[in-house]
Design a protein around this motif. Structure first.
Motif, PDB file in Angstrom:
ATOM      1  N   GLY A 482      10.529  18.011  48.179  1.00 52.09           N
ATOM      2  CA  GLY A 482       9.235  17.835  48.833  1.00 52.09           C
ATOM      3  C   GLY A 482       8.577  16.569  48.306  1.00 52.09           C
ATOM      4  N   GLY A 483       7.454  16.204  48.903  1.00 51.51           N
ATOM      5  CA  GLY A 483       6.722  15.031  48.443  1.00 51.51           C
ATOM      6  C   GLY A 483       6.640  13.905  49.440  1.00 51.51           C
ATOM      7  N   SER A 484       7.218  14.069  50.616  1.00 53.35           N
ATOM      8  CA  SER A 484       7.144  13.039  51.652  1.00 53.35           C
ATOM      9  C   SER A 484       5.813  13.150  52.391  1.00 53.35           C
ATOM     10  N   ILE A 485       5.329  12.023  52.898  1.00 56.03           N
ATOM     11  CA  ILE A 485       4.107  12.070  53.710  1.00 56.03           C
ATOM     12  C   ILE A 485       4.375  12.787  55.026  1.00 56.03           C
ATOM     13  N   LYS A 486       5.673  12.971  55.336  1.00 57.70           N
ATOM     14  CA  LYS A 486       6.037  13.667  56.573  1.00 57.70           C
ATOM     15  C   LYS A 486       6.652  15.034  56.278  1.00 57.70           C
ATOM     16  N   ASP A 487       6.291  15.623  55.141  1.00 57.25           N
ATOM     17  CA  ASP A 487       6.802  16.952  54.811  1.00 57.25           C
ATOM     18  C   ASP A 487       6.502  17.964  55.909  1.00 57.25           C
ATOM     19  N   GLN A 488       5.319  17.883  56.457  1.00 54.38           N
ATOM     20  CA  GLN A 488       4.912  18.878  57.437  1.00 54.38           C
ATOM     21  C   GLN A 488       5.828  18.874  58.656  1.00 54.38           C
ATOM     22  N   ALA A 489       6.301  17.692  59.053  1.00 57.44           N
ATOM     23  CA  ALA A 489       7.206  17.608  60.199  1.00 57.44           C
ATOM     24  C   ALA A 489       8.507  18.347  59.909  1.00 57.44           C
ATOM     25  N   SER A 490       9.023  18.219  58.672  1.00 60.51           N
ATOM     26  CA  SER A 490      10.247  18.921  58.302  1.00 60.51           C
ATOM     27  C   SER A 490      10.004  20.429  58.229  1.00 60.51           C
ATOM     28  N   ILE A 491       8.855  20.826  57.727  1.00 63.31           N
ATOM     29  CA  ILE A 491       8.522  22.250  57.654  1.00 63.31           C
ATOM     30  C   ILE A 491       8.443  22.853  59.061  1.00 63.31           C
ATOM     31  N   GLU A 492       7.790  22.137  59.960  1.00 64.01           N
ATOM     32  CA  GLU A 492       7.657  22.638  61.331  1.00 64.01           C
ATOM     33  C   GLU A 492       9.019  22.728  62.017  1.00 64.01           C
ATOM     34  N   MET A 493       9.891  21.754  61.747  1.00 68.72           N
ATOM     35  CA  MET A 493      11.227  21.796  62.329  1.00 68.72           C
ATOM     36  C   MET A 493      12.005  22.998  61.785  1.00 68.72           C
ATOM     37  N   ALA A 494      11.836  23.273  60.496  1.00 70.42           N
ATOM     38  CA  ALA A 494      12.509  24.435  59.903  1.00 70.42           C
ATOM     39  C   ALA A 494      11.985  25.723  60.521  1.00 70.42           C
ATOM     40  N   ASP A 495      10.678  25.824  60.665  1.00 73.04           N
ATOM     41  CA  ASP A 495      10.094  27.034  61.269  1.00 73.04           C
ATOM     42  C   ASP A 495      10.556  27.200  62.719  1.00 73.04           C
ATOM     43  N   LYS A 496      10.685  26.108  63.416  1.00 74.86           N
ATOM     44  CA  LYS A 496      11.122  26.160  64.809  1.00 74.86           C
ATOM     45  C   LYS A 496      12.495  26.805  64.940  1.00 74.86           C
ATOM     46  N   HIS A 497      13.359  26.599  63.941  1.00 72.31           N
ATOM     47  CA  HIS A 497      14.734  27.094  64.008  1.00 72.31           C
ATOM     48  C   HIS A 497      14.978  28.292  63.078  1.00 72.31           C
ATOM     49  N   GLY A 498      13.907  28.856  62.544  1.00 72.29           N
ATOM     50  CA  GLY A 498      14.053  30.038  61.694  1.00 72.29           C
ATOM     51  C   GLY A 498      14.717  29.743  60.363  1.00 72.29           C
ATOM     52  N   ILE A 499      14.579  28.510  59.884  1.00 77.49           N
ATOM     53  CA  ILE A 499      15.172  28.119  58.595  1.00 77.49           C
ATOM     54  C   ILE A 499      14.178  28.374  57.476  1.00 77.49           C
ATOM     55  N   THR A 500      14.654  28.897  56.361  1.00 76.52           N
ATOM     56  CA  THR A 500      13.798  29.011  55.187  1.00 76.52           C
ATOM     57  C   THR A 500      13.953  27.738  54.352  1.00 76.52           C
ATOM     58  N   MET A 501      12.831  27.214  53.895  1.00 80.17           N
ATOM     59  CA  MET A 501      12.867  25.981  53.105  1.00 80.17           C
ATOM     60  C   MET A 501      12.019  26.153  51.860  1.00 80.17           C
ATOM     61  N   VAL A 502      12.585  25.716  50.713  1.00 79.90           N
ATOM     62  CA  VAL A 502      11.824  25.767  49.471  1.00 79.90           C
ATOM     63  C   VAL A 502      11.706  24.358  48.901  1.00 79.90           C
ATOM     64  N   PHE A 503      10.560  24.098  48.278  1.00 76.77           N
ATOM     65  CA  PHE A 503      10.325  22.857  47.556  1.00 76.77           C
ATOM     66  C   PHE A 503      10.445  23.135  46.061  1.00 76.77           C
ATOM     67  N   THR A 504      11.119  22.243  45.351  1.00 76.84           N
ATOM     68  CA  THR A 504      11.232  22.397  43.898  1.00 76.84           C
ATOM     69  C   THR A 504      10.180  21.606  43.143  1.00 76.84           C
ATOM     70  N   GLY A 505       9.626  20.568  43.804  1.00 76.48           N
ATOM     71  CA  GLY A 505       8.630  19.733  43.138  1.00 76.48           C
ATOM     72  C   GLY A 505       9.211  18.687  42.208  1.00 76.48           C
ATOM     73  N   VAL A 506      10.531  18.668  42.085  1.00 75.36           N
ATOM     74  CA  VAL A 506      11.184  17.713  41.175  1.00 75.36           C
ATOM     75  C   VAL A 506      12.347  17.054  41.889  1.00 75.36           C
ATOM     76  N   ARG A 507      12.392  15.737  41.815  1.00 73.10           N
ATOM     77  CA  ARG A 507      13.501  14.987  42.407  1.00 73.10           C
ATOM     78  C   ARG A 507      14.614  14.797  41.380  1.00 73.10           C
ATOM     79  N   HIS A 508      15.867  14.902  41.800  1.00 70.06           N
ATOM     80  CA  HIS A 508      17.007  14.628  40.925  1.00 70.06           C
ATOM     81  C   HIS A 508      17.855  13.522  41.547  1.00 70.06           C
ATOM     82  N   PHE A 509      17.248  12.363  41.674  1.00 65.77           N
ATOM     83  CA  PHE A 509      17.895  11.207  42.273  1.00 65.77           C
ATOM     84  C   PHE A 509      18.930  10.652  41.282  1.00 65.77           C
ATOM     85  N   LYS A 510      20.133  10.381  41.741  1.00 64.28           N
ATOM     86  CA  LYS A 510      21.172   9.768  40.890  1.00 64.28           C
ATOM     87  C   LYS A 510      21.578   8.468  41.546  1.00 64.28           C
ATOM     88  N   HIS A 511      21.073   7.372  41.020  1.00 65.25           N
ATOM     89  CA  HIS A 511      21.222   6.079  41.688  1.00 65.25           C
ATOM     90  C   HIS A 511      22.630   5.511  41.496  1.00 65.25           C
TER      91      HIS A 511
END
Length: 511
Positions: A482-511
Motif C-alpha cells: 500500500g502507499g500509492s496515491i492511487k490505492d483506492q483504485a486498486s481497492i475498488e478493482m479488488a472489490d469489483k472482482h471479490g478479491i481480498t486485499m491486505v496492506f502490510t505498510g512496509v515495502r520490501h523492494f530489492k533493487h
C-alpha cells in the motif's frame, strides 16, 4: 658489528626453528616476555629487551619496547651519515630483522562473553609500532609478521642479505596487517559506543580464494571473507565435493541462503541468476524439494539448491536426476553423499544454519560504497490491514504469509504467486509491475498450479491494471504494502472482482 634480530611473537608457530637458524648464522636475538622464555627453554641465547633499553618492562607489559634505543635502531637510515652519527652518539645499535605478530585481538573479541576490559588489554601498541618502524625502513630492515615468510627470509639470509624486493614486499604486508588490525579495533569500539554514522568506514577482509574469473571470463575475481567470520554464510560454508565455486556461484548461493533463512519448517530454495525460481516447504525435506521443483521444473536446470535440513537418500535421489550447479545443506547422510558425489562437477557444501546476523549490507558503486541495514523485518498477519470488503480465509492468510516471505527476495519489480507451501509463479526485475504480474501468472498457468494461488507484490500498485489482470486469471487474494496515491483504485478493482486485499505498510523492494 653483528646483525641483530628482534623477536616478539604471540603466535609461536615455527619460531624456535626460525630462531635456531638465525643463531646458527651468528645473528644476535633480542626478545621479550613469553617469547624470550620460549627461546631460552629451547637453549637459544637471547638479549632481554631491558638490557637494550636500560628500563624494565612495566605497567603489566604495556611499556617495554616503546623506547628510542629500539625505534632508533629500526628507523635509522643506514645511507644517511647524519642518522648514523646520531645512532653512534646515543649508543643506538641497528636492528636488522624484526619478527613480530600481535596480541590476539580478533580471537579475543570472538570469544563468547568477552568483556570490554579483556578486549582493551588485547590491543597491541608496541607491536604495531615496531612493525611500522621496521616496515618504513625496508631499505635496510627485514620485517616479518607472518610465519609463512620464515622460509623465504632464511633462504635469502643464507646468501648474506635479504633482497630489496623481498623487504619491500614484506613491508607492504606489514602495513596491510596493521591496517586490518586497527580496523578491527576501530570497528569494535565503534560498536561499543553505538556510533551509527562513523565519519570513516574501514572494514577488513581476509582472502579466501582466488577465483577462475568474475562474472565473465575476461574479468579477474577474488573472494574475501569477513575478518570475523559469519557462521551462516557462503563465506563460512565448507565445500565437500565438486569443482571450484565461481564468482556467479557465490553470488547466487548467497542469495539462496538469505531466502532459506526465512523458513523454520523443512524448506527448499531453488535459485537462478539471483532470483528464486522455486521455494517449497513441507513436513520432510524431500517433500519440500519436490514442491520447489514443481514450482518451476524448467528454470531449475543449472540452478542452485539450498535445503535447511540434512540431505537424506530420498532427497538425494530427487536431486541426482537434475542438472544442478550447487547443493547446500546443514549435512549430507553418507548414502546421500555417495549418490550425489557420482557427479564430479556438482558442488556440495555444508553450512551451519545459525541465527541471522545484523551486519550491514555493503555494495560498491563507482567511487564509493552504499551501506544499509539488512532487510530483516518481516510483518505478520497481526500487522496487516484488510482494505477490501472481503477478508482472507485462514488458508488464504497462510498462503499470503508464505508469498510475502518469498517476494522480499525477488528483484523488483517483484510479483510472487504462491499457495501455503510453495511458490507457483515468479515475475522478477521488470520495468513495470504489470509486466511482472503477467510473467508470474503465465508461469503458474504453464505448470498448472494457479488454482487457489495468492499474489504478493513487493511494492504498491501504481495503477489498478495489475489487480485487473490478476482478477482475469482467477486470483482471489493479494498482499502488498500500500502507499500509492492511487490505492483506492486498486481497492475498488479488488472489490469489483471479490478479491481480498491486505496492506502490510512496509515495502520490501530489492533493487
Amino acid at each position: 658489528m653483528k646483525k641483530r634480530a628482534l623477536i616478539s611473537v604471540s603466535d609461536k608457530k615455527g619460531i624456535i626453528a626460525f630462531a635456531q637458524a638465525l643463531h646458527d648464522m651468528d645473528i644476535d636475538i633480542i626478545s621479550t616476555g613469553g617469547t624470550k622464555a620460549a627461546l631460552e627453554a629451547a637453549n637459544l641465547p637471547t638479549i632481554g629487551i631491558e638490557e637494550v633499553t636500560g628500563f624494565p618492562e612495566m605497567m603489566d607489559g604495556r611499556v617495554k619496547t616503546l623506547h628510542p634505543l629500539i625505534h632508533g635502531g629500526l628507523l635509522g637510515r643506514r645511507d644517511l651519515a647524519s642518522h648514523m652519527e646520531a645512532m653512534a652518539a646515543h649508543d643506538i645499535q641497528p636492528i636488522d630483522l624484526v619478527v613480530v605478530n600481535l596480541y590476539p585481538f580478533k580471537e579475543t573479541i570472538s570469544k563468547e562473553g568477552v568483556t570490554e576490559a579483556e578486549a582493551i588489554e588485547n590491543i597491541d601498541i608496541g607491536g604495531p609500532s615496531m612493525l611500522r618502524s621496521a616496515a618504513k625502513n625496508f631499505a635496510s630492515v627485514t620485517v616479518i609478521v607472518d610465519p609463512a615468510d620464515y622460509t623465504t627470509v632464511l633462504e635469502e639470509l643464507a646468501s648474506g642479505e635479504t633482497t630489496l624486493t623481498t623487504r619491500k614486499r614484506l613491508a607492504a604486508k606489514v602495513f596491510r596487517h596493521t591496517a586490518a588490525y586497527d580496523a578491527l579495533i576501530g570497528d569494535y569500539l565503534t560498536s561499543v559506543v553505538q556510533e551509527e554514522q562513523p565519519e570513516t568506514l574501514t572494514k577488513t577482509y581476509t582472502l579466501k580464494q582466488a577465483l577462475r574469473y568474475g562474472e565473465n571470463s575476461h574479468q579477474r575475481a577474488l573472494f574475501y571473507q569477513s575478518a570475523l567470520p559469519v557462521p551462516y554464510s557462503i563465506a563460512s560454508a565448507e565445500q565437500i565435493h565438486g569443482k571450484e565455486l565461481s564468482y556467479n556461484n557465490i553470488k547466487d548461493a548467497d542469495a539462496a541462503l538469505r531466502i532459506a533463512q526465512e523458513f523454520t519448517a523443512p524448506a527448499a530454495v531453488v535459485l537462478k541468476h539471483m532470483n528464486p525460481c522455486g521455494i517449497g516447504t513441507a513436513d520432510t525435506i524431500a517433500a519440500a524439494f519436490q514442491k520447489a521443483f514443481e514450482a518451476d521444473p524448467v528454470s531449475i536446470f543449472g540452478g542452485i539448491v539450498v535445503l535447511n535440513r540434512p540431505v537424506d537418500l530420498a532427497t538425494a535421489e530427487q536431486l541426482s536426476g537434475i542438472f544442478l550447479e550447487i547443493v547446500i545443506a546443514p549435512a549430507f547422510a553418507a548414502d546421500a553423499f555417495s549418490l550425489l558425489a557420482k557427479k564430479k562437477n556438482l558442488r556440495l557444501l555444508t553450512v551451519e544454519f545459525a541465527e541471522a546476523t545484523n551486519e550491514p549490507e555493503i555494495v560498491s558503486v563507482l567511487g564509493g560504497l552504499l551501506v544499509q541495514d539488512p532487510d530483516d523485518q518481516m510483518e505478520t498477519a497481526a500487522d496487516w490491514q484488510v482494505v477490501t470488503q472481503r477478508v482472507p480465509s485462514d488458508e488464504e492468510t497462510a498462503a499470503l504469509a508464505f508469498a510475502w516471505k518469498a517476494v522480499k527476495h525477488v528483484k523488483s519489480n517483484a510479483i510472487v504467486l504462491a499457495n501455503q507451501q510453495q511458490t507457483v509463479g515468479i515475475g522478477a526485475g521488470q520495468m513495470n509491475r504489470v509486466g511482472s504480474v503477467k510473467i508470474a501468472i503465465e508461469q503458474a498457468e504453464a505448470s498448472g498450479n494457479i488454482e487457489g494461488a495468492v499474489l504478493a507484490s513487493d511494492a504498491f500498485f501504481p495503477m489498478d491494471d495489475s489487480v485487473a489482470y490478476a482478477a482475469e486469471h482467477g486470483i482471489k487474494a493479494i498482499i502488498q504494502p500500500g502507499g500509492s496515491i492511487k490505492d483506492q483504485a486498486s481497492i475498488e478493482m479488488a472489490d469489483k472482482h471479490g478479491i481480498t486485499m491486505v496492506f502490510t505498510g512496509v515495502r520490501h523492494f530489492k533493487h
